[in-house]
Scaffold this active site. Structure first.
Site, PDB file in Angstrom:
ATOM      1  N   THR A  83      -4.502  49.162 -36.111  1.00  0.00           N
ATOM      2  CA  THR A  83      -3.850  50.460 -35.838  1.00  0.00           C
ATOM      3  C   THR A  83      -2.380  50.248 -35.490  1.00  0.00           C
ATOM      4  O   THR A  83      -1.502  50.987 -35.929  1.00  0.00           O
ATOM      5  CB  THR A  83      -4.585  51.148 -34.655  1.00  0.00           C
ATOM      6  N   TRP A  84      -2.134  49.228 -34.700  1.00  0.00           N
ATOM      7  CA  TRP A  84      -0.772  48.908 -34.270  1.00  0.00           C
ATOM      8  C   TRP A  84       0.100  48.501 -35.467  1.00  0.00           C
ATOM      9  O   TRP A  84       1.195  49.024 -35.677  1.00  0.00           O
ATOM     10  CB  TRP A  84      -0.850  47.779 -33.246  1.00  0.00           C
ATOM     11  N   HIS A 144     -10.245  45.637 -44.601  1.00  0.00           N
ATOM     12  CA  HIS A 144     -10.868  44.526 -43.863  1.00  0.00           C
ATOM     13  C   HIS A 144     -11.417  43.487 -44.852  1.00  0.00           C
ATOM     14  O   HIS A 144     -12.175  42.600 -44.465  1.00  0.00           O
ATOM     15  CB  HIS A 144     -12.019  45.042 -42.994  1.00  0.00           C
ATOM     16  N   ARG A 168      -6.299  37.805 -34.441  1.00  0.00           N
ATOM     17  CA  ARG A 168      -6.281  37.915 -32.981  1.00  0.00           C
ATOM     18  C   ARG A 168      -7.216  36.873 -32.397  1.00  0.00           C
ATOM     19  O   ARG A 168      -8.220  36.523 -33.043  1.00  0.00           O
ATOM     20  CB  ARG A 168      -6.776  39.329 -32.619  1.00  0.00           C
ATOM     21  N   SER A 176     -13.026  43.481 -27.668  1.00  0.00           N
ATOM     22  CA  SER A 176     -12.563  44.771 -28.190  1.00  0.00           C
ATOM     23  C   SER A 176     -13.643  45.419 -29.070  1.00  0.00           C
ATOM     24  O   SER A 176     -13.919  46.612 -28.958  1.00  0.00           O
ATOM     25  CB  SER A 176     -11.277  44.543 -28.996  1.00  0.00           C
ATOM     26  N   ARG A 296      -7.564  51.190 -26.382  1.00  0.00           N
ATOM     27  CA  ARG A 296      -8.314  50.915 -25.150  1.00  0.00           C
ATOM     28  C   ARG A 296      -7.356  50.353 -24.119  1.00  0.00           C
ATOM     29  O   ARG A 296      -6.825  51.073 -23.303  1.00  0.00           O
ATOM     30  CB  ARG A 296      -9.482  49.959 -25.445  1.00  0.00           C
TER      31      ARG A 296
HETATM   32  P1  A3P Z   1      -8.429  46.409 -27.069  1.00  0.00           P
HETATM   33  O1  A3P Z   1      -9.806  46.940 -27.282  1.00  0.00           O
HETATM   34  O2  A3P Z   1      -8.410  44.965 -26.674  1.00  0.00           O
HETATM   35  O3  A3P Z   1      -7.601  47.244 -26.152  1.00  0.00           O
HETATM   36  P2  A3P Z   1      -7.924  47.839 -34.441  1.00  0.00           P
HETATM   37  O4  A3P Z   1      -6.733  48.704 -34.557  1.00  0.00           O
HETATM   38  O5  A3P Z   1      -7.918  46.693 -35.399  1.00  0.00           O
HETATM   39  O6  A3P Z   1      -9.173  48.637 -34.456  1.00  0.00           O
HETATM   40  O7  A3P Z   1      -7.817  47.114 -33.023  1.00  0.00           O
HETATM   41  C1  A3P Z   1      -7.956  47.863 -31.826  1.00  0.00           C
HETATM   42  C2  A3P Z   1      -7.352  47.041 -30.721  1.00  0.00           C
HETATM   43  O8  A3P Z   1      -5.930  47.121 -30.815  1.00  0.00           O
HETATM   44  C3  A3P Z   1      -7.717  47.602 -29.356  1.00  0.00           C
HETATM   45  O9  A3P Z   1      -7.683  46.463 -28.494  1.00  0.00           O
HETATM   46  C4  A3P Z   1      -6.575  48.556 -29.106  1.00  0.00           C
HETATM   47  O10 A3P Z   1      -6.407  48.908 -27.764  1.00  0.00           O
HETATM   48  C5  A3P Z   1      -5.407  47.718 -29.630  1.00  0.00           C
HETATM   49  N1  A3P Z   1      -4.249  48.554 -29.976  1.00  0.00           N
HETATM   50  C6  A3P Z   1      -4.241  49.757 -30.580  1.00  0.00           C
HETATM   51  N2  A3P Z   1      -2.986  50.192 -30.689  1.00  0.00           N
HETATM   52  C7  A3P Z   1      -2.185  49.257 -30.147  1.00  0.00           C
HETATM   53  C8  A3P Z   1      -0.778  49.160 -29.940  1.00  0.00           C
HETATM   54  N3  A3P Z   1       0.043  50.127 -30.330  1.00  0.00           N
HETATM   55  N4  A3P Z   1      -0.298  48.044 -29.336  1.00  0.00           N
HETATM   56  C9  A3P Z   1      -1.125  47.058 -28.949  1.00  0.00           C
HETATM   57  N5  A3P Z   1      -2.457  47.106 -29.101  1.00  0.00           N
HETATM   58  C10 A3P Z   1      -2.991  48.187 -29.695  1.00  0.00           C
END
Ligand code: A3P
Length: 330
Positions: A83-84, A144, A168, A176, A296
Site C-alpha cells: 500500500t505504501w 503478488h 520485508r 502483519s 495498522r
Molecule cells: P503492519 O501490519 O506491520 O503495521 P501491505 O500494504 O503489503 O498489505 O502491507 C501492510 C503493512 O504495511 C502494514 O504493516 C501496514 O501498517 C503497513 N503500511 C501501510 N501503509 C504504510 C505507510 N504509508 N508507511 C509505512 N507502512 C505502511
C-alpha cells in the site's frame, strides 16, 4: 491549477473479482490442494500456494495480459508494504501533474489500491482501461505474483517495462499478516498461522522463495528489477525514493530538489498521513477486504511485541537456510 480529484483525467479502476469459468475450475481440479483454514483451500501452482481468488487472477494474467511499453509492476508478498509503495510510485510518477503538497492530490481522496490496482483483481476485459497517469503514458500495476509465474511478455528483456520488488523482514511480515487475518475475521490462532506461514501458506508463498526469485533477478538484470526493502524505506526514505525515481526513468532533478518534492512525497505517503485519511478508514475493496485493514502500525520490529523467542528463531533459521546461498540477508 491542477485538476481536482473529481476531475481526474484517469478513472481509478475498481477491483473486481470475476466469476470463475469452467476452464479455471478444470485447471484448479488438477492442482495439489490443502484446506488451510475454514474459509478456503490453498492450491499449489508452479511451486507457490494460493487461495482461489489470487490464483484466478494469476491464471487470467498468464492467459490474457499484454504489457505496454511503460508499464511498472510493483511486486510484493502480501503485508510487505504494498500500500505504501503504491502511493509512493503513484505520487512520484505523477509529481508534475499532481504536486504532492496540493490539497487536491488524488492520494487524499482515493485509496492507493484504487489508484494502483492489483492485477489479480482486475477483470481481464478491463486490463486495457487501467491508466494511472493523466498523460496516459504510464500504467502502474501491483501483483503478488512470483517471478516464475509472471507472463514472459513482462519479464522478457525485449519488453521495456520495469519491475519493482519490495520485501520485508519476514518476522514483521508474518505478524502483519496475522493481524490482517484477525481484522478480516479469518478466525485463526497465532500458533496455527505461524505453522502455516512456515510451510509456505501465506498468499503466493513460501515468502522466502518469492523473495529470492526477485533478488536473484535484480542482480542479474538490475535495469529490469529493482529490489527494495521496507526497512530501508523507513530508515532512509529520501535515498530510497531517489533510487526508485532513477530506476523508473524519472530521476529527481535539481529543480525537484529545490522545490522540496522528495520530502513532500514522503509526507504525503507516510503512514501518519495516509492512515488518518477518511478514504483509508472507510469501506472495503471489492474483494471484500476492509480499506482500514491495510493500515495498522507501520513500524519496523513490531514482531518483538508478538512473537515468542522460539518463533522468531525459527523464522530467522529458515531465512538463513533459504537465503545463505544467495548472499541475501533480511
Ligand atoms: P503492519 O501490519 O506491520 O503495521 P501491505 O500494504 O503489503 O498489505 O502491507 C501492510 C503493512 O504495511 C502494514 O504493516 C501496514 O501498517 C503497513 N503500511 C501501510 N501503509 C504504510 C505507510 N504509508 N508507511 C509505512 N507502512 C505502511
Amino acid at each position: 491549477m491542477e485538476p481536482k480529484t473529481s476531475q481526474l483525467p484517469h478513472k481509478p479502476v475498481e477491483d473486481e473479482t470475476p466469476l470463475y469459468n469452467q476452464e479455471f475450475l478444470d485447471f484448479l481440479s488438477g492442482l495439489p490442494k490443502e484446506r488451510v483454514i475454514e474459509k478456503f483451500e490453498s492450491y499449489q501452482y508452479q511451486g507457490f500456494w494460493y487461495n482461489p481468488p489470487l490464483l484466478h487472477g494469476i491464471f487470467n494474467m498468464q492467459k490474457h495480459f499484454q504489457p505496454c511499453e511503460n508499464d511498472i509492476f510493483l511486486v510484493t508478498a502480501p503485508k510487505s508494504g504494498t500500500t505504501w509503495l503504491k502511493a509512493m510510485i503513484y505520487a512520484l510518477m505523477n509529481r508534475k501533474a499532481y504536486p504532492p503538497q496540493s490539497p487536491h492530490h488524488p492520494l487524499l481522496n482515493n485509496t492507493p489500491h484504487q489508484l494502483v490496482p492489483f492485477l489479480e483483481f482486475i477483470n481481464p476485459s478491463k486490463y486495457g482501461s487501467v491508466c494511472n497517469s493523466p498523460d496516459r503514458t504510464t500504467r502502474i500495476l501491483a501483483t503478488h505474483c512470483p517471478l516464475i509465474s509472471l507472463p514472459k511478455s513482462i519479464t522478457d528483456d525485449a519488453s521495456p517495462c520495469k519491475i519493482v520488488y519490495l520485501c520485508r523482514d519476514v518476522k514483521d511480515n508474518f505478524v502483519s499478516l496475522f493481524h490482517f487475518a484477525q481484522k478480516n475475521q479469518w478466525h485463526i490462532s497465532l500458533e496455527d498461522s505461524f505453522e502455516l506461514y512456515c510451510k509456505g501458506f501465506s498468499g503466493a508463498g513460501p515468502v522466502w522463495d518469492q523473495i529470492s526469485g526477485y533478488w536473484k533477478e535484480s542482480l542479474d538484470r538490475p535495469h529490469k528489477v529493482l529490489f527494495m526493502r521496507y526497512e530501508e524505506m523507513q530508515n532512509e526514505p529520501q535515498f530510497q525514493l531517489k533510487r526508485l525515481a532513477h530506476f523508473l526513468g524519472k530521476p529527481i532533478s535539481e529543480e525537484d530538489e529545490k522545490s522540496g518534492v522528495v520530502d513532500q512525497i514522503i509526507n504525503l505517503c507516510s503512514f501518519d498521513t495516509q492512515s488518518r485519511l477518511k478514504v483509508n478508514n472507510t469501506g472495503d475493496l471489492v474483494c471484500g477486504l476492509s480499506n482500514s485493514s491495510f493500515f495498522r502500525k507501520g513500524v519496523v520490529g513490531d514482531w518483538k511485541n508478538r512473537l515468542t523467542i522460539d518463533m522468531a528463531s525459527k523464522l530467522d533459521q529458515i531465512t538463513e537456510e533459504k537465503f545463505h546461498a544467495f548472499g541475501l540477508s533480511i
